[in-house]
Scaffold this motif. Structure first.
Motif, PDB file in Angstrom:
ATOM      1  N   VAL A   1      -1.378  -9.123  -3.297  1.00 48.98           N
ATOM      2  CA  VAL A   1      -1.465  -9.945  -4.503  1.00 48.98           C
ATOM      3  C   VAL A   1      -1.410  -9.054  -5.735  1.00 48.98           C
ATOM      4  O   VAL A   1      -0.663  -9.299  -6.692  1.00 48.98           O
ATOM      5  N   LYS A   2      -2.203  -7.981  -5.676  1.00 48.71           N
ATOM      6  CA  LYS A   2      -2.287  -7.085  -6.829  1.00 48.71           C
ATOM      7  C   LYS A   2      -0.940  -6.415  -7.097  1.00 48.71           C
ATOM      8  O   LYS A   2      -0.505  -6.305  -8.246  1.00 48.71           O
TER       9      LYS A   2
ATOM     10  N   ARG B   1       0.801  -1.228   0.000  1.00 47.03           N
ATOM     11  CA  ARG B   1       0.000   0.000   0.000  1.00 47.03           C
ATOM     12  C   ARG B   1       0.832   1.274   0.000  1.00 47.03           C
ATOM     13  O   ARG B   1       0.339   2.340   0.338  1.00 47.03           O
TER      14      ARG B   1
ATOM     15  N   ASN C   1      -5.243   1.298  -3.151  1.00 50.93           N
ATOM     16  CA  ASN C   1      -6.630   1.478  -2.720  1.00 50.93           C
ATOM     17  C   ASN C   1      -7.477   0.225  -2.827  1.00 50.93           C
ATOM     18  O   ASN C   1      -8.694   0.299  -2.754  1.00 50.93           O
ATOM     19  N   ALA C   2      -6.810  -0.887  -3.015  1.00 52.31           N
ATOM     20  CA  ALA C   2      -7.587  -2.125  -3.147  1.00 52.31           C
ATOM     21  C   ALA C   2      -8.322  -2.413  -1.840  1.00 52.31           C
ATOM     22  O   ALA C   2      -7.796  -2.206  -0.760  1.00 52.31           O
ATOM     23  N   SER C   3      -9.562  -2.906  -1.962  1.00 51.36           N
ATOM     24  CA  SER C   3     -10.311  -3.273  -0.763  1.00 51.36           C
ATOM     25  C   SER C   3      -9.637  -4.422  -0.044  1.00 51.36           C
ATOM     26  O   SER C   3      -9.602  -4.485   1.175  1.00 51.36           O
ATOM     27  N   GLY C   4      -9.093  -5.347  -0.801  1.00 49.75           N
ATOM     28  CA  GLY C   4      -8.424  -6.503  -0.213  1.00 49.75           C
ATOM     29  C   GLY C   4      -7.452  -7.051  -1.233  1.00 49.75           C
ATOM     30  O   GLY C   4      -7.518  -6.701  -2.400  1.00 49.75           O
ATOM     31  N   GLY C   5      -6.556  -7.887  -0.773  1.00 51.61           N
ATOM     32  CA  GLY C   5      -5.620  -8.500  -1.709  1.00 51.61           C
ATOM     33  C   GLY C   5      -4.655  -7.518  -2.330  1.00 51.61           C
ATOM     34  O   GLY C   5      -4.198  -7.714  -3.451  1.00 51.61           O
ATOM     35  N   ALA C   6      -4.331  -6.465  -1.590  1.00 46.89           N
ATOM     36  CA  ALA C   6      -3.427  -5.459  -2.153  1.00 46.89           C
ATOM     37  C   ALA C   6      -2.062  -6.059  -2.449  1.00 46.89           C
ATOM     38  O   ALA C   6      -1.426  -5.721  -3.447  1.00 46.89           O
TER      39      ALA C   6
ATOM     40  N   LYS D   1       0.896 -13.508   1.204  1.00 47.70           N
ATOM     41  CA  LYS D   1       0.329 -13.719  -0.134  1.00 47.70           C
ATOM     42  C   LYS D   1       1.255 -13.122  -1.194  1.00 47.70           C
ATOM     43  O   LYS D   1       1.499 -13.728  -2.242  1.00 47.70           O
TER      44      LYS D   1
END
Lengths: 292, 123, 298
Positions: free
Chosen positions: B53-54, B23, B46-51, B75
């Motif tokens: 991974v992204k 983040r 700004n990912a809700s979840g899995g930042a 992850k």
């Protein structure tokens, strides 16, 4: 800089009462930053007299909206939606119920005529505020919204950044009730969890469940027994649990209506209680201090 | 040939290094020899979840040859190790010092995800 | 009729009121033609009502969702699934497609979009439902599997399992909602005929009561009523709010150490202090009347 999270599993055991008291006592000796991670029903701010300095908009997830001009009413969206968010009206039209929509956008990809638009959800706000005890990061999640885990994460990131930048000794986090996503989000990266429980059948039941969560994340846990004299038998069981489950007991606070009335004044209870009760909180803080 | 480093701000080569992998606001993609670089906004912040991974996926797609950051979640670690992407722990300092340490193979590799290791409070 | 009991704030006495109301109603109908009274504990993260009701469970049902499983031989690493997944639960790395179950929302989008048909689905348990009875009261609750993030699907399935599309006339369903005002609470209110809001006479009780009331007025057009638990000093702040919002205060349970002790050991209020039976019967009557009038009081 250490991060301590206060949780309870069961709501109403006195988590926020304890957080408020610790905020008061800790701030007298240390530089602290505070975070209210109970974004669903943020109560810590009711004790700390915050003055908002900055407000941030919280957008989480998306929602799908059918463009009725392009829609050919084939019903593919309703077929693929796993969340029952697509409603089929009597006149044959389809509409997406925003409160059921989880923003997976499966319908968007499956619509044969690209008739579904994507919107960002405006889900709440969070704030950086000044309080007499330290800077407080807290939030307001709009009723009916979801994704509180992300908001918890957001507050913690901001609070930690601020605490690091300002060389705070301690980041104290008032956690959410339950064991779900917001709690796991609150647990990330903390140095210790203080579980506030009570000697009631519900308190005992939920203590086990919340301990499973802190164990899952390998977070050292400690116990505070609030309303400790409500039931001797269960109190004994919880004390045994504390030994058996390696969750050292930091202290006990008796059931006392004066605590309820002190809290209703809108300040940490240690600000107004006389020493016959406030000493329970002082003892707890002293134990925490030794371990920091 | 470019490696990815997590940044806390965007001030070109004077940027501060961020210890947060998923983040942080920016990434720099920089050739450790020529110092040619680009700085991009982190699409995962700004990912809700899995930042994690992204962010890891983004670095793979950008064909980074290595990653330098402070902390790596489990992850993100899984994704990077599946791609055989070398990942190293930053030691503080600025970009120049970090590149020097990287070139001289002084940086520690991420064997295990280290955000499980809390600095701890004694019992 | 379907009554959802909620509070916003945890620990105000939601479960106390829900369990005692349900217990009293189920015994009220002993002499009359039997129609079922159900207590449904929707607080699936921390279901507590069973601790007071001591039901004997007769049936169980797993809550399952379809989660993707990738056939790596058929997978070409095209990354379309990664692009469509809104939750970042997939990644293509080193010629393999990785899947992170804890991030998955079971939406099925990756399955539908894979151009190679390389993704299939497998059932995974995300929770457990249990139903049974205690004396004359029928009971059900749901338990969230630790590690699965969202309680809402368990609540949804629980309600579907217990409440028929056309409920029997005179049957009563009392839903004990979880604390808060977000998605799981919304799900507990969906389809209800009445919102019973339990609060305590403190700034915290009031703060959260206001949030839940807003939720009711915004999303649902059902009549609300307030119960003040731990009533006594401080009731005025709730009375003022109730008067402003035109929400009737239907019952008060006083702040009392004796009541707290009975709660602590898991005894129902109406068993420890039978005088409250009459009050819960009155509460039931008032709620029935308000539902009959079918108008949200604003």
């Amino acid at each position: 800089m250490k991060q301590i999270l206060v949780i309870s599993g069961k709501g109403g055991t006195g988590k926020t009462t304890v957080s408020g008291a610790l905020a008061d006592l800790a701030s007298r000796e240390k530089r602290i930053v505070l975070a209210d991670a109970d974004v669903d029903a943020a109560n810590l701010e009711l004790l700390l007299e915050p003055e908002k300095q900055e407000t941030f908009s919280f957008r989480a997830g998306k929602t799908a909206v059918i463009n009725q001009d392009l829609c050919i009413q084939c019903g593919r969206c309703e077929e693929v939606c796993r969340f029952e968010a697509v409603e089929h009206n009597e006149d044959g039209s389809y509409i997406i119920n925003e409160s059921m929509c989880e923003g997976c956008l499966s319908c968007v990809h499956q619509c044969p005529v690209d008739a579904i638009d994507v919107l960002e959800r405006n889900s709440g706000e969070w704030y950086r505020s000044l309080t007499p005890y330290g800077t407080l990061f807290h939030a307001f999640l709009y009723p009916g919204e979801e994704n509180s885990g992300k908001l918890v994460t957001q507050i913690k990131i901001d609070a930690k950044k601020y605490a690091d930048k300002n060389h705070a000794d301690l980041l104290l986090i008032d956690g959410p009730p339950g064991i779900g996503c917001p709690v796991t989000a609150a647990c990330q990266g903390v140095d210790a969890a203080i579980i506030v429980s009570e000697p009631t059948v519900s308190g005992r039941h939920d203590l086990g469940r919340v301990k499973q969560v802190t164990d899952y994340f390998h977070i050292p846990s400690f116990l505070i027994l609030n309303k400790c004299d409500l039931n001797q038998a269960i109190r004994d069981q919880l004390i045994n649990f504390s030994k058996a489950a390696d969750t050292p007991l930091l202290g006990e606070i008796p059931y006392d209506e004066r605590i309820i009335y002190a809290q209703a004044k809108g300040k940490p209870v240690t600000q107004s209680l006389d020493s016959t009760i406030s000493h329970y909180f002082y003892e707890i803080w002293n134990k925490i201090k030794k371990r920091l | 040939m470019h490696i990815a480093i997590t940044l806390a701000d965007n001030k070109g080569l004077e940027s501060s290094i961020s210890s947060v992998f998923a983040r942080c606001p920016f990434y720099i993609l920089i050739d450790p020899k020529t110092k040619i670089f680009t700085i991009e906004e982190n699409p995962a912040q700004n990912a809700s979840g899995g930042a994690g991974v992204k962010a890891a996926q983004w670095m793979i797609d950008k064909e980074a040859t290595a990653v330098i950051t402070g902390n790596l979640g489990p992850k993100a670690h899984d994704v990077l190790s599946s791609a055989n992407m070398p990942a190293f722990k930053s030691q503080g300092g600025n970009i120049e010092e970090t590149l020097k340490a990287y070139n001289e193979k002084e940086l520690e590799s991420f064997f295990e995800p280290n955000v499980d290791a809390h600095s701890g409070i004694q019992k | 009729m379907i009554i959802t009991v909620a509070s916003g704030k945890g620990g105000t006495g939601k479960t106390t009121i829900a369990t005692n109301l349900a217990w009293t109603i189920s015994h009220m109908q002993e002499a009359e033609k039997k129609s079922p009274t159900w207590l449904i504990d929707c607080d699936v993260e921390e279901p507590n009502a069973a601790l007071f009701i001591h039901p004997t469970f007769e049936k169980e049902k797993k809550v399952e969702r379809q989660l993707p499983i990738i056939n790596q031989d058929q997978c070409t690493g095209c990354g379309v699934c990664v692009d469509v997944c809104e939750y970042n639960a997939l990644a293509v790395a080193g010629g393999k497609t990785l899947f992170f179950k804890e991030l998955c929302h079971a939406c099925g989008s990756c399955v539908l979009n894979c151009p190679e048909g390389a993704i299939h689905e497998i059932s995974e348990t995300i929770g457990l439902l249990q139903r049974g009875s205690s004396d004359l009261l029928k009971f059900a609750h749901g338990i969230l599997e630790i590690g699965w993030s969202s309680p809402t699907p368990i609540i949804r399935d629980l309600k579907k399992w217990i409440i028929p599309k056309q409920p029997q006339v005179n049957s009563t369903y009392i839903l004990d909602a979880s604390p808060g005002t977000t998605c799981p609470v919304v799900e507990s209110f969906r389809g209800a005929d009445f919102a019973l809001l339990v609060t305590e006479p403190t700034p915290f009780g009031l703060h959260d009561l206001a949030l839940v009331a807003e939720l009711i007025f915004k999303e649902f057009k059902i009549p609300p009523g307030i119960v003040i638990n731990k009533s006594g000093r401080g009731d005025e702040i709730i009375e003022k709010f109730a008067s402003e919002k035109k929400i009737p205060i239907l019952m008060r349970v006083p702040l009392s150490r004796d009541i707290a002790e009975a709660y602590a050991r898991g005894t129902l209020l109406v068993d420890a202090f039978p005088k409250y039976k009459g009050q819960f019967i009155d509460l039931h009557k008032k709620i029935s009347e308000m539902i009959r009038e079918r108008q949200p009081k604003r």
